[in-house]
Design a protein around this motif. Structure first.
Motif, PDB file in Angstrom:
ATOM      1  N   ARG A  72     -26.622   1.247  -3.614  1.00  0.00           N
ATOM      2  CA  ARG A  72     -26.945   2.366  -2.736  1.00  0.00           C
ATOM      3  C   ARG A  72     -26.466   2.085  -1.310  1.00  0.00           C
ATOM      4  NH1 ARG A  72     -29.950   3.635   1.086  1.00  0.00           N
ATOM      5  NH2 ARG A  72     -31.232   1.761   1.109  1.00  0.00           N
ATOM      6  N   GLN A  73     -26.729   0.868  -0.824  1.00  0.00           N
ATOM      7  CA  GLN A  73     -26.318   0.502   0.530  1.00  0.00           C
ATOM      8  C   GLN A  73     -24.793   0.520   0.663  1.00  0.00           C
ATOM      9  OE1 GLN A  73     -28.123  -3.233   1.652  1.00  0.00           O
ATOM     10  NE2 GLN A  73     -30.198  -2.451   1.361  1.00  0.00           N
ATOM     11  N   ILE A  74     -24.111   0.050  -0.357  1.00  0.00           N
ATOM     12  CA  ILE A  74     -22.645   0.041  -0.327  1.00  0.00           C
ATOM     13  C   ILE A  74     -22.107   1.472  -0.314  1.00  0.00           C
ATOM     14  CG2 ILE A  74     -20.588  -0.507  -1.702  1.00  0.00           C
ATOM     15  CD1 ILE A  74     -22.117  -3.107  -2.543  1.00  0.00           C
ATOM     16  N   ARG A  75     -22.666   2.326  -1.155  1.00  0.00           N
ATOM     17  CA  ARG A  75     -22.227   3.726  -1.186  1.00  0.00           C
ATOM     18  C   ARG A  75     -22.451   4.405   0.156  1.00  0.00           C
ATOM     19  NH1 ARG A  75     -24.761   4.017  -6.674  1.00  0.00           N
ATOM     20  NH2 ARG A  75     -23.041   3.682  -8.103  1.00  0.00           N
ATOM     21  N   GLU A  76     -23.603   4.139   0.789  1.00  0.00           N
ATOM     22  CA  GLU A  76     -23.872   4.713   2.103  1.00  0.00           C
ATOM     23  C   GLU A  76     -22.849   4.245   3.131  1.00  0.00           C
ATOM     24  OE1 GLU A  76     -27.845   3.895   3.422  1.00  0.00           O
ATOM     25  OE2 GLU A  76     -28.750   5.235   1.941  1.00  0.00           O
ATOM     26  N   THR A  77     -22.531   2.986   3.101  1.00  0.00           N
ATOM     27  CA  THR A  77     -21.566   2.426   4.055  1.00  0.00           C
ATOM     28  C   THR A  77     -20.196   3.047   3.840  1.00  0.00           C
ATOM     29  OG1 THR A  77     -22.772   0.341   4.160  1.00  0.00           O
ATOM     30  CG2 THR A  77     -20.477   0.297   4.883  1.00  0.00           C
ATOM     31  N   ILE A  78     -19.763   3.181   2.595  1.00  0.00           N
ATOM     32  CA  ILE A  78     -18.471   3.786   2.296  1.00  0.00           C
ATOM     33  C   ILE A  78     -18.455   5.234   2.743  1.00  0.00           C
ATOM     34  CG2 ILE A  78     -16.959   4.538   0.406  1.00  0.00           C
ATOM     35  CD1 ILE A  78     -17.796   1.921  -1.060  1.00  0.00           C
ATOM     36  N   LYS A  80     -20.032   6.636   5.131  1.00  0.00           N
ATOM     37  CA  LYS A  80     -19.939   6.722   6.589  1.00  0.00           C
ATOM     38  C   LYS A  80     -18.480   6.705   7.051  1.00  0.00           C
ATOM     39  CE  LYS A  80     -23.103   3.595   7.940  1.00  0.00           C
ATOM     40  NZ  LYS A  80     -23.737   2.632   8.837  1.00  0.00           N
ATOM     41  N   TYR A  81     -17.673   5.931   6.386  1.00  0.00           N
ATOM     42  CA  TYR A  81     -16.277   5.751   6.810  1.00  0.00           C
ATOM     43  C   TYR A  81     -15.314   6.722   6.158  1.00  0.00           C
ATOM     44  CZ  TYR A  81     -17.974   1.664   9.207  1.00  0.00           C
ATOM     45  OH  TYR A  81     -18.666   0.835  10.058  1.00  0.00           O
ATOM     46  N   GLU A  82     -15.760   7.448   5.155  1.00  0.00           N
ATOM     47  CA  GLU A  82     -14.910   8.442   4.504  1.00  0.00           C
ATOM     48  C   GLU A  82     -14.887   9.761   5.263  1.00  0.00           C
ATOM     49  OE1 GLU A  82     -16.472   8.553   0.496  1.00  0.00           O
ATOM     50  OE2 GLU A  82     -14.874   7.243  -0.195  1.00  0.00           O
ATOM     51  N   SER A  83     -15.870   9.994   6.082  1.00  0.00           N
ATOM     52  CA  SER A  83     -15.972  11.260   6.818  1.00  0.00           C
ATOM     53  C   SER A  83     -14.961  11.367   7.909  1.00  0.00           C
ATOM     54  CB  SER A  83     -17.362  11.399   7.433  1.00  0.00           C
ATOM     55  OG  SER A  83     -18.344  11.276   6.423  1.00  0.00           O
TER      56      SER A  83
END
Length: 83
Positions: A72-78, A80-83
């Motif tokens: 979940r934390q990894i998906r959230e971090t990714i 953030k940077y995909e936007s």
């Protein structure tokens, strides 16, 4: 300048030729390039070992997250940077 010492290193003939070519192209000595390469390798390995030791210490202290939480934390971090 730090005192230096001599170390003998065995390497393949091909690697020695490539090191010689690099030395020629960069106008550096083979010794200089070998020292830089070994220094970088040692720094990275010691850093990795320290990280593994820290991870083991965290595990022993119960400072861990579940696999699902880590994902979940990894998906959230990714995200953030995909936007």
């Amino acid at each position: 300048m730090a005192a230096s010492t001599t170390v003998t290193v065995r390497m393949s003939g091909t690697l020695k030729e490539r090191l010689g070519l690099l030395a020629e192209k960069t106008q550096r000595t083979q010794s200089f390039l070998a020292e830089r390469a070994i220094s970088g390798y040692v720094d990275r390995e010691l850093e990795m070992m320290a990280a593994v030791e820290q991870g083991l210490e965290d595990f022993r202290n119960g400072d861990v997250v579940s696999h699902d939480e880590a994902k979940r934390q990894i998906r959230e971090t990714i995200a953030k940077y995909e936007s």
